[in-house]
Design a protein around this motif. Structure first.
Motif, mmCIF file in Angstrom:
data_model
loop_
_atom_site.group_PDB
_atom_site.id
_atom_site.type_symbol
_atom_site.label_atom_id
_atom_site.label_comp_id
_atom_site.label_asym_id
_atom_site.label_seq_id
_atom_site.Cartn_x
_atom_site.Cartn_y
_atom_site.Cartn_z
ATOM 1 N N LEU A 1 0.853 -1.190 0.000
ATOM 2 C CA LEU A 1 0.000 0.000 0.000
ATOM 3 C C LEU A 1 0.887 1.237 0.000
ATOM 4 O O LEU A 1 1.984 1.209 0.563
ATOM 5 C CB LEU A 1 -0.876 0.020 1.260
ATOM 6 N N LEU B 1 -1.464 5.783 2.636
ATOM 7 C CA LEU B 1 -2.643 4.974 2.932
ATOM 8 C C LEU B 1 -2.413 4.129 4.187
ATOM 9 O O LEU B 1 -3.310 4.004 5.029
ATOM 10 C CB LEU B 1 -2.996 4.095 1.737
ATOM 11 N N GLU B 2 -1.225 3.568 4.326
ATOM 12 C CA GLU B 2 -0.912 2.822 5.546
ATOM 13 C C GLU B 2 -1.027 3.722 6.774
ATOM 14 O O GLU B 2 -1.573 3.320 7.803
ATOM 15 C CB GLU B 2 0.494 2.229 5.470
#
Length: 79
Positions: free
Chosen positions: A25, A29-30
């Motif tokens: 990812l 986003l993480e």
């Protein structure tokens, strides 16, 4: 569709080697997922219990009864 996706993720996660960069990812986003999880994990124990799960799904308009039922179904599958 989701079952196949889930099975693939489990298979990939069970391997000892690191996930290739192109399958990871994006960092933003993480970080966002971790941020949202930490908001919902009110006891800060690293897990969502039934009450916390109910609270999370309530944000999406799911009734408390349905959220609790979903948590119990998921818990039985995972454990």
């Amino acid at each position: 569709m989701w079952q196949k996706f889930n099975e693939q993720c489990i298979k990939e996660a069970s391997r000892d080697d690191e996930v290739p960069y192109e399958k990871r990812l994006p960092d933003w986003l993480e970080k966002y997922i971790r941020y949202k999880f930490d908001l919902f994990d009110r006891t800060a124990d690293g897990y969502l219990d039934c009450d916390e799960f109910e609270y999370v799904l309530g944000d999406f308009g799911v009734s408390a009864k349905d959220a609790r039922s979903a948590f119990l179904m998921i818990s039985q599958v995972i454990l």
